[in-house]
Every structure is written in structure tokens, then in C-alpha cells.
Design a protein around this motif. Structure first.
Motif, PDB file in Angstrom:
ATOM      1  N   UNK A  42       0.831  -1.218   0.000  1.00  0.00           N
ATOM      2  CA  UNK A  42       0.000   0.000   0.000  1.00  0.00           C
ATOM      3  C   UNK A  42       0.860   1.259   0.000  1.00  0.00           C
ATOM      4  N   UNK A  43       1.781   1.336   0.951  1.00  0.00           N
ATOM      5  CA  UNK A  43       2.602   2.542   1.086  1.00  0.00           C
ATOM      6  C   UNK A  43       3.486   2.747  -0.132  1.00  0.00           C
ATOM      7  N   UNK A  44       4.026   1.660  -0.664  1.00  0.00           N
ATOM      8  CA  UNK A  44       4.856   1.772  -1.858  1.00  0.00           C
ATOM      9  C   UNK A  44       4.045   2.298  -3.036  1.00  0.00           C
ATOM     10  N   UNK A  45       2.857   1.762  -3.224  1.00  0.00           N
ATOM     11  CA  UNK A  45       1.980   2.242  -4.301  1.00  0.00           C
ATOM     12  C   UNK A  45       1.651   3.715  -4.106  1.00  0.00           C
ATOM     13  N   UNK A  46       1.270   4.053  -2.904  1.00  0.00           N
ATOM     14  CA  UNK A  46       0.891   5.422  -2.568  1.00  0.00           C
ATOM     15  C   UNK A  46       2.051   6.381  -2.832  1.00  0.00           C
ATOM     16  N   UNK A  47       3.253   5.985  -2.435  1.00  0.00           N
ATOM     17  CA  UNK A  47       4.409   6.864  -2.591  1.00  0.00           C
ATOM     18  C   UNK A  47       4.872   6.975  -4.038  1.00  0.00           C
ATOM     19  N   UNK A  48       4.581   5.990  -4.861  1.00  0.00           N
ATOM     20  CA  UNK A  48       4.883   6.129  -6.282  1.00  0.00           C
ATOM     21  C   UNK A  48       3.940   7.129  -6.939  1.00  0.00           C
ATOM     22  N   UNK A  49       2.680   7.107  -6.551  1.00  0.00           N
ATOM     23  CA  UNK A  49       1.730   8.089  -7.092  1.00  0.00           C
ATOM     24  C   UNK A  49       2.118   9.500  -6.655  1.00  0.00           C
ATOM     25  N   UNK A  50       2.593   9.648  -5.417  1.00  0.00           N
ATOM     26  CA  UNK A  50       2.961  10.960  -4.891  1.00  0.00           C
ATOM     27  C   UNK A  50       4.342  11.447  -5.287  1.00  0.00           C
ATOM     28  N   UNK A 163      -6.212  21.286  -5.417  1.00  0.00           N
ATOM     29  CA  UNK A 163      -5.785  20.067  -6.110  1.00  0.00           C
ATOM     30  C   UNK A 163      -6.937  19.350  -6.800  1.00  0.00           C
ATOM     31  N   UNK A 164      -6.617  18.681  -7.889  1.00  0.00           N
ATOM     32  CA  UNK A 164      -7.593  17.822  -8.561  1.00  0.00           C
ATOM     33  C   UNK A 164      -7.579  16.424  -7.962  1.00  0.00           C
ATOM     34  N   UNK A 165      -6.417  16.053  -7.397  1.00  0.00           N
ATOM     35  CA  UNK A 165      -6.249  14.757  -6.753  1.00  0.00           C
ATOM     36  C   UNK A 165      -5.667  14.990  -5.364  1.00  0.00           C
ATOM     37  N   UNK A 166      -6.280  14.380  -4.348  1.00  0.00           N
ATOM     38  CA  UNK A 166      -5.787  14.491  -2.977  1.00  0.00           C
ATOM     39  C   UNK A 166      -5.369  13.113  -2.494  1.00  0.00           C
ATOM     40  N   UNK A 167      -4.118  13.002  -2.063  1.00  0.00           N
ATOM     41  CA  UNK A 167      -3.587  11.777  -1.490  1.00  0.00           C
ATOM     42  C   UNK A 167      -3.596  11.914   0.027  1.00  0.00           C
ATOM     43  N   UNK A 168      -4.214  10.958   0.712  1.00  0.00           N
ATOM     44  CA  UNK A 168      -4.320  11.021   2.162  1.00  0.00           C
ATOM     45  C   UNK A 168      -3.749   9.731   2.756  1.00  0.00           C
ATOM     46  N   UNK A 169      -2.624   9.871   3.439  1.00  0.00           N
ATOM     47  CA  UNK A 169      -1.924   8.733   4.026  1.00  0.00           C
ATOM     48  C   UNK A 169      -2.387   8.553   5.470  1.00  0.00           C
ATOM     49  N   UNK A 199      -7.488   9.549  -3.092  1.00  0.00           N
ATOM     50  CA  UNK A 199      -6.910   8.224  -2.884  1.00  0.00           C
ATOM     51  C   UNK A 199      -6.365   8.194  -1.469  1.00  0.00           C
ATOM     52  N   UNK A 200      -6.838   7.240  -0.660  1.00  0.00           N
ATOM     53  CA  UNK A 200      -6.375   7.209   0.727  1.00  0.00           C
ATOM     54  C   UNK A 200      -6.077   5.794   1.196  1.00  0.00           C
ATOM     55  N   UNK A 201      -5.059   5.699   2.059  1.00  0.00           N
ATOM     56  CA  UNK A 201      -4.772   4.459   2.766  1.00  0.00           C
ATOM     57  C   UNK A 201      -5.375   4.578   4.155  1.00  0.00           C
ATOM     58  N   UNK A 202      -5.818   3.469   4.708  1.00  0.00           N
ATOM     59  CA  UNK A 202      -6.520   3.557   5.986  1.00  0.00           C
ATOM     60  C   UNK A 202      -6.570   2.192   6.649  1.00  0.00           C
ATOM     61  N   UNK A 203      -6.331   2.171   7.976  1.00  0.00           N
ATOM     62  CA  UNK A 203      -6.461   0.941   8.755  1.00  0.00           C
ATOM     63  C   UNK A 203      -7.808   0.847   9.467  1.00  0.00           C
ATOM     64  N   UNK A 204      -8.499   1.964   9.626  1.00  0.00           N
ATOM     65  CA  UNK A 204      -9.797   1.951  10.321  1.00  0.00           C
ATOM     66  C   UNK A 204     -10.880   1.539   9.333  1.00  0.00           C
TER      67      UNK A 204
END
Length: 262
Positions: A42-50, A163-169, A199-204
Motif C-alpha cells: 500500500x505505502x509503496x503504491x501510494x508513494x509512487x503516485x505521490x 488540487x484535482x487529486x488528494x492523497x491522504x496517508x 486516494x487514501x490508505x486507511x487501517x480503520x
């Protein structure tokens, strides 16, 4: 029409294939949750987009332009905002000043220190704070705020360059249940108002199933399942991969009392 189209995204670290041929899309105004067990990619994917990581292969197309491999600042300039798992604000500055700094950066004036920063786009900064429910606290130093309020200030700062795209870690990490649901309800409203993809990552899992439009499940760097929250919640493969047993989001078994038999 897609705002973001990710195709064949891959990344290895040494002999470990962290992300292996991931494909997904994100529409304007849509909230897409990226979930999976620890080590899923997840984090790797997220960080490639960012832009924090450069892909080994694949395309990340934002509004028709491939942004794969661009540095974070260039990606930000193309309309991608970001919030972080640990909120990043200037504790000694007021709530208003934090948003003004974000606006200065959006306007390309962050290094023009000879201009009085305190007068920069005050009304625009206040409008952003009002929209996230922090207008009444504009004059308070961020050091005095509760953590949930810090997260709202960070959201206002992320919106400063529209922004048109918001990344939320992990946007709700460290927040109480009521606070995290309120923050994501606000994010959902903003996404729909602004036609902004999120696009967001989330454990909850309560956050994911109540507020995501779609859920993407990664396991060992590959997509296991994708679909609306209800379908993902009832997916037996996802349950087995994510928790091993029981429903996604179920409470973990109670710990044994000290001295109890194993």
C-alpha cells in the motif's frame, strides 16, 4: 472519464517485489481506499503516485499526462495535494498563518520573504478554514489545538492550491472514532463539491466502509479484490487475507488474562 489511471505499476527492493503490476483508476469526485495487510504494498503504491518513489515500470496518468517518476514538487504543481499520517503544521504559528503559508507556496511566493506574509490572501485563508470548521480558531497557535483540529488545519493547507487529486496517508491515524468519521465525512463533501479525486490508505475499517466509494485490496503487491465497500466486506478471500478469520473490521480476540493457560 478517469482523473487518474494507473497501469502496470511495479516496484522492487532488492529481491523483494513490493508492487507487482498494479492497475486502477480514479474518477473526479471519487474516494478510493487502498487497504491490505502489513507488507501488502500500500505505502509503496501510494508513494509512487505521490512521487516519493520512482516506479520500476508502469504508468501513472493524471488528466492525460504521465507523472510517473516526477519529483513530488512537480507532481504537486500538476494538481496533486497530500496529507500525512502524522499531521505536518508549524506549531508556533497560528492556524491562519499556516494556511497563509500554504497559499504563498501555491502562488510561488514562499521564498519572497521581503513581502509581509501576514497580509497574504487573508480572506482566502479564512474561507478555507471556515470550510473545514476551523474559522473560529484562526488566531490560535497550532500548538494549542487538539489533534483532530490539527488534521483539519492540514486539510485546509492541502486544499490551498485547489488540487484535482488528494492523497491522504492514514488520514485518521491517532484520532478518536467520532473525530475520524467526521473528518472523512468532510473530505467526502469536499471531494464532491470540487470534483476532486481522493486516494487514501486507511487501517480503520469503519472509515473505509462508511466513506469510500470503492475499495482496492492489495496482498503481496498484487490486487486481490476491487469494488464497492459492501462487496469487499463480504468477500471471503479478502477476509482470509486481511484477518485470517472473521469479518473485516471485527474486534480482535480479547487478550488472555495473566497466568491463564494458553
Amino acid at each position: 472519464m478517469s482523473l487518474l489511471q494507473v497501469t502496470g505499476l511495479s516496484k522492487s527492493f532488492g529481491g523483494v517485489r513490493a508492487v507487482d503490476g498494479v492497475d486502477f483508476s480514479l474518477a473526479p469526485g471519487e474516494l478510493l481506499a487502498l487497504i491490505g495487510p502489513n507488507g501488502a504494498g500500500k505505502t509503496t503504491t501510494f508513494n509512487m503516485v505521490g512521487g516519493q518513489l520512482v516506479p520500476d515500470a508502469g504508468a501513472i496518468v493524471l488528466d492525460g499526462h504521465d507523472i510517473a517518476g516526477l519529483p513530488p514538487r512537480a507532481i504537486w504543481r500538476r494538481g496533486v495535494g497530500r496529507t500525512f499520517q502524522i499531521a505536518e503544521t508549524f506549531a508556533s504559528l497560528t492556524v491562519l498563518q499556516n494556511v497563509q503559508l500554504a497559499l504563498l507556496s501555491a502562488d510561488g511566493r514562499i521564498f519572497r520573504v521581503w513581502r509581509p506574509a501576514g497580509t497574504h490572501r487573508v480572506q482566502d485563508a479564512l474561507a478555507l478554514l471556515e470550510r473545514v470548521g476551523m474559522g473560529a480558531q484562526a488566531a490560535r497557535p497550532c500548538s494549542e489545538l487538539a489533534y483532530g483540529d490539527i488534521k483539519r488545519v492540514e486539510l485546509a493547507m492541502a486544499l490551498a492550491h485547489a488540487p484535482r487529486l488528494l492523497l491522504m496517508d492514514e488520514p485518521t491515524a491517532g484520532m478518536a472514532p467520532a473525530e475520524r468519521l467526521a473528518l472523512m465525512a468532510l473530505t467526502r463533501e469536499l471531494a464532491h463539491e470540487r470534483r476532486m479525486g481522493v486516494l487514501f490508505t486507511e487501517h480503520s475499517m469503519d472509515v473505509v466502509f462508511q466513506h469510500a466509494d470503492r475499495v482496492l485490496v492489495l496482498v503481496r503487491g498484487r490486487i486481490l479484490a476491487e469494488g464497492p465497500p459492501a462487496a469487499i466486506q463480504g468477500n471471503a478471500q479478502v477476509q482470509a487475507a486481511y484477518l485470517g478469520t472473521g469479518r473485516i473490521g471485527a474486534a480482535p480476540p480479547a487478550a488472555a488474562a495473566p497466568g491463564a493457560a494458553p
